[in-house]
Motif scaffolding. Sequence first.
Motif, mmCIF file in Angstrom:
data_model
loop_
_atom_site.group_PDB
_atom_site.id
_atom_site.type_symbol
_atom_site.label_atom_id
_atom_site.label_comp_id
_atom_site.label_asym_id
_atom_site.label_seq_id
_atom_site.Cartn_x
_atom_site.Cartn_y
_atom_site.Cartn_z
ATOM 1 N N TRP A 72 1.499 58.705 11.235
ATOM 2 C CA TRP A 72 2.718 58.000 10.861
ATOM 3 C C TRP A 72 3.289 58.558 9.564
ATOM 4 C CZ3 TRP A 72 2.924 51.969 10.209
ATOM 5 C CH2 TRP A 72 4.252 51.568 10.232
ATOM 6 N N SER A 110 1.310 46.243 9.429
ATOM 7 C CA SER A 110 2.636 46.808 9.655
ATOM 8 C C SER A 110 2.580 48.041 10.548
ATOM 9 C CB SER A 110 3.304 47.149 8.321
ATOM 10 O OG SER A 110 2.429 47.873 7.498
ATOM 11 N N TRP A 114 4.658 48.422 13.987
ATOM 12 C CA TRP A 114 5.474 49.605 14.293
ATOM 13 C C TRP A 114 5.069 50.203 15.641
ATOM 14 C CZ3 TRP A 114 4.327 54.672 15.318
ATOM 15 C CH2 TRP A 114 5.419 55.560 15.337
ATOM 16 N N CYS A 115 3.778 50.263 15.899
ATOM 17 C CA CYS A 115 3.291 50.828 17.153
ATOM 18 C C CYS A 115 3.744 49.961 18.335
ATOM 19 C CB CYS A 115 1.776 50.934 17.119
ATOM 20 S SG CYS A 115 1.093 52.012 18.397
ATOM 21 N N SER A 117 6.410 48.143 18.381
ATOM 22 C CA SER A 117 7.844 48.381 18.505
ATOM 23 C C SER A 117 8.119 49.679 19.260
ATOM 24 C CB SER A 117 8.489 48.425 17.115
ATOM 25 O OG SER A 117 9.852 48.726 17.196
ATOM 26 N N THR A 118 7.318 50.719 18.949
ATOM 27 C CA THR A 118 7.461 51.985 19.659
ATOM 28 C C THR A 118 7.172 51.811 21.146
ATOM 29 O OG1 THR A 118 6.809 53.215 17.683
ATOM 30 C CG2 THR A 118 6.663 54.374 19.792
ATOM 31 N N SER A 175 15.118 42.666 15.753
ATOM 32 C CA SER A 175 14.062 43.581 16.188
ATOM 33 C C SER A 175 13.042 42.851 17.058
ATOM 34 C CB SER A 175 13.372 44.205 14.975
ATOM 35 O OG SER A 175 12.792 43.216 14.147
#
Length: 635
Positions: A72, A110, A114-115, A117-118, A175
């Motif tokens: 990342w 976090s 993020w992962c 969300s990906t 989001s």
Amino acid sequence: MPVSNSSAVCDPLTTRKPGKSWTTWSPLFPPFAEDKRSIPQPKASKVAWTNSSQLLTRTTARLLLLTCRYLWYLRLLPLWMDLPKELHSYCAPIALEFCKLLRKVVNEDSLYAWCRSTLSVLLESVSSSMGLMRAKVKGFTVPEIFPFFNELVSHLSEELDSSLYSTTSEGPSSSHFREFVAFLNPLKSAIIEQVESRIPISIDYHPLYRDEIRNLHIIFDKLLHQMKNCLIRVEESLVARGSNGDEFVHSGWSLYLSILKELNGISKLYQGAEEKFWMVLRNMKASLCALIIRFSRRDDDNQWLLEHKDVTDFESRRHLVMMMFPEVKDDYEELHEMLIDRSQLLAESFEYIARVDSESLHAGLFMEFKNEEATGPGVLREWFLLVCQAIFNPENALFLPCAYDRRRFFPNPASRMDPLHLEYFSFAGRVIALALMHKVQVGIVFDRVFFLQLAGMDISLEDIREADPCLYSSCKKVLEMDAEFIDSDALGLTFVREVEELGSRRVVELCAGGKSIVVNSRNRQEYVNLLIRDRFSTSTSEQVDYFSQGFGHILSNSRLQKIFFQSLELEDLDRMLYGSESPICVDDWKAHTEYNGYKESDPQITWFWELKKICRLLEKCQQIKGSNFFSSGPQ
């Protein structure tokens, strides 16, 4: 063999020195920028490792987390999204495995967020490219992705509560909502595929994924209840403010419509859920309409609202259909310019509107009359009024007025006497659409039959009452006659219709062999239906089609043409084309006036409103004293 410094740097396991915690990072493995905390370590006194596989699993997870942070940091993971879209289905399972392992270690981290969300972006990409996502796509199953969906439901639910009770809350996170939808769509598709023709599903039905199906129903009920409370809060704010303007708006409400749209999609899966959903919206109609006017946008999918006119009012329906038009531009360089000779109004307007590519009309119009200095919106409004009067003038044989209401028009079946009549119908469709796009009321309205034809709907006997009173009366008598009388063939009716064109008459069969089929009590309803269809659909089908095509040319998407008319009541279109017949309220007019280049306190503006008030007083006096008030001289 001793380990060199270079190899120690390259091996993540060597970044922890003997006796030190994992807080020591090498230069190649810096801590994640937004979270510099080390991975929490259990104290030796509280951990009893009795199984070597457990130790290996935890070590592997820690190593994975460390590697993910490094990837990342170097921004290597986003390269997934740069791959061709057809490869996203291969990347999604990798992201899923990362998420599953990270969730076991640090599900609030976090990096994990993020992962996840990906993964949602990849799921969204796969779903859109494959249409309906299958129950299992490249290793995905419903039980695997449902835990992530549950997490997002929890976030969304908390944020809805926050927007309900706090005036400072920003409401549901965009989001979180986007991820919620990305996980929801494949879940719904998998359920639909599993239960096949059993939709809507009974809660007692036990197919594969029964736990997930039950849980999704529970989630639907919970979110719908929360949305009901949110709509109640909106309504309370409306009542308190006494307005549906911007001053009542809370920024946290911006995603309410989008959440309701997704709940509508879920409701279609379960027995009784859809009725329950629309009942809530019918009871909260005022709140829903206020949200539509304030938050719906051109790029939104508003079809789900347009299909249910009983939960909207005129203002909200007008707002939704007006967004089907392109936005009128303010830049004069982008506008389609017209210079019209008043003496050649219809012919020159036809050349400027019908002979150009429809894309050039999407920005708007700039209008001038030859040898006249005036320009601007007022001149454009005058042109719309004049050109519509010419198009719908019965002498031009394109449209005919209704017998009982001369404001209402429908296509003239005999318009084919003009070889250009179909092109003029397309031109008429463009002009009406442009008038609506520019919000100009042109003083004419459509007959109900014409309106239903444009909406692609069937025409009934009651619909032709105004268009053809004689035919309506005749058909009613045929249907109400005594059965024995009509079976005696006393009327001598067969399945034909006489058509008069250019002074001559011809006979048209309503069906194959219609001349030999006698109308009786058993087939008279079919006879009336065929008669109406031939008179109002078949005889003018070409004209209506060309008008529809011209109208669709002005919409952002021509395929929305029928949806435009299906989304409105005839009375709605009347108000948009003709205006309201209720008396003008000067105070209301003043409250909704925008001043361009002037202030409300300027003398010219003050004089204008004083004059309007005087005119309204004179009108009231005229109503009191009678129609001879103005003819009796100054009062």
